[in-house]
Design a protein around this motif. Structure first.
Motif, short mmCIF file in Angstrom:
data_model
loop_
_atom_site.label_atom_id
_atom_site.label_comp_id
_atom_site.label_asym_id
_atom_site.label_seq_id
_atom_site.Cartn_x
_atom_site.Cartn_y
_atom_site.Cartn_z
N ARG A 89 144.90 -11.78 52.88
CA ARG A 89 143.56 -11.20 53.06
C ARG A 89 143.23 -10.95 54.53
NH1 ARG A 89 140.75 -10.67 48.59
NH2 ARG A 89 141.40 -11.83 46.74
N ALA A 90 143.65 -11.84 55.41
CA ALA A 90 143.42 -11.64 56.84
C ALA A 90 144.27 -10.48 57.37
CB ALA A 90 143.72 -12.92 57.61
N TYR A 91 145.50 -10.41 56.90
CA TYR A 91 146.41 -9.35 57.34
C TYR A 91 145.87 -7.98 56.93
CZ TYR A 91 150.64 -6.94 58.68
OH TYR A 91 151.52 -6.10 59.31
N LEU A 92 145.42 -7.87 55.70
CA LEU A 92 144.92 -6.59 55.17
C LEU A 92 143.40 -6.50 55.27
CD1 LEU A 92 147.35 -6.17 52.14
CD2 LEU A 92 147.41 -5.01 54.37
N GLY A 150 146.70 -7.40 66.82
CA GLY A 150 147.29 -7.67 65.51
C GLY A 150 148.80 -7.72 65.48
N CYS A 151 149.31 -7.42 64.32
CA CYS A 151 150.72 -7.53 64.00
C CYS A 151 151.56 -6.49 64.75
CB CYS A 151 150.89 -7.34 62.50
SG CYS A 151 152.60 -7.30 61.95
N PRO A 152 152.62 -6.93 65.42
CA PRO A 152 153.47 -5.97 66.10
C PRO A 152 154.23 -5.05 65.14
CG PRO A 152 154.41 -8.17 66.22
CD PRO A 152 153.05 -8.31 65.61
N SER A 153 154.49 -5.51 63.94
CA SER A 153 155.19 -4.66 62.98
C SER A 153 154.35 -3.44 62.62
CB SER A 153 155.53 -5.44 61.70
OG SER A 153 156.39 -6.50 61.98
N ALA A 154 153.09 -3.66 62.27
CA ALA A 154 152.22 -2.55 61.86
C ALA A 154 152.00 -1.58 63.00
CB ALA A 154 150.89 -3.09 61.34
N ALA A 155 152.03 -2.05 64.23
CA ALA A 155 151.78 -1.19 65.38
C ALA A 155 153.04 -0.53 65.93
CB ALA A 155 151.09 -1.99 66.48
N MET A 157 152.71 -4.74 52.89
CA MET A 157 151.50 -5.03 53.67
C MET A 157 151.46 -4.21 54.96
SD MET A 157 151.35 -9.16 52.93
CE MET A 157 150.45 -9.51 54.41
N VAL A 158 152.60 -4.11 55.65
CA VAL A 158 152.68 -3.32 56.88
C VAL A 158 152.35 -1.86 56.58
CG1 VAL A 158 154.27 -2.42 58.65
CG2 VAL A 158 154.27 -4.86 58.07
N GLY A 159 152.98 -1.31 55.55
CA GLY A 159 152.74 0.08 55.18
C GLY A 159 151.29 0.32 54.78
N THR A 160 150.71 -0.62 54.06
CA THR A 160 149.31 -0.51 53.66
C THR A 160 148.41 -0.47 54.88
OG1 THR A 160 149.71 -1.63 51.55
CG2 THR A 160 147.46 -1.66 52.37
N LEU A 161 148.66 -1.36 55.82
CA LEU A 161 147.85 -1.41 57.04
C LEU A 161 148.01 -0.12 57.85
CD1 LEU A 161 145.92 -3.29 58.57
CD2 LEU A 161 147.90 -4.12 59.83
#
Length: 194
Positions: free
Chosen positions: A89-92, A103-108, A158-162
């Motif tokens: 929930r915090a991630y998304l 935030g997350c280095p993967s999503a960025a 989750m990464v793709g969703t973000l």
């Protein structure tokens, strides 16, 4: 000439790594030149090479540092289903979506990391697997390695969703994508059959 102690050099290096990690996530690796990174850290360009061999060296170090911070964040959650749900929930969340530099280095950075030299990819792989293994230990406490690929797959969702939520101009739709992503991730992590 002023000579600084070892502690000062370590603190300066740490400042460069932290500010570079934030800048990379905000503007991208390719969009962040050494001059900008050093200005962010309050230093001159000349100081860069006292701490890093190359920009690639800094990128690998900053990516590893960002993933260590993400792993530390995972470890603050309770080691049970409730902690796992809290992490998802915090991630998304809207807050995470709207603050990529925190935030997350993967999503960025995932698309750029994929085009980076092997040293950066290796730093990413090592750091990401440490994060994933910590999450897998919550998914399957009796046999964490058995949940590694499943956890990687859910994390990719989750990464793709973000990333998709960040890219959508329609704020309401972007929020709905996050909510559906939470539902999908938790359903995939649920050890109970549907």
């Amino acid at each position: 000439m002023v000579r600084y102690g070892k502690e000062h050099k370590q603190a300066t290096r740490r400042r460069i790594i932290q500010t570079a990690g934030r800048r990379f996530k905000r503007d991208g690796i390719d969009g962040s030149g050494i001059a900008t990174l050093m200005a962010d850290a309050g230093l001159t360009n000349g100081a860069f090479y006292a701490h890093f061999e190359s920009k690639e060296d800094l990128v690998a170090t900053a990516v590893a540092d960002q993933l260590r911070a993400q792993r530390a964040s995972v470890s603050t959650q309770t080691p049970d289903r409730a902690g796992l749900e809290e992490y998802v929930r915090a991630y998304l969340s809207v807050e995470h979506r709207d603050n990529p530099d925190d935030g997350c280095p993967s999503a960025a950075l995932l698309d750029e990391i994929g085009r980076c030299p092997d040293a950066v990819k290796q730093a990413y792989t090592d750091g990401m697997l440490a994060v994933i293994d910590d999450i897998a230990a919550r998914v399957a406490p009796e046999d964490p390695p058995s949940a590694r690929v499943q956890t990687l797959s859910v994390f990719a969702l989750m990464v793709g969703t973000l990333q998709l939520s960040r890219a959508l101009a329609d704020r309401q739709l972007a929020d709905q994508v996050l909510e559906q992503g939470i539902h999908n991730a938790l359903a995939l992590l649920d050890p109970e059959p549907p």
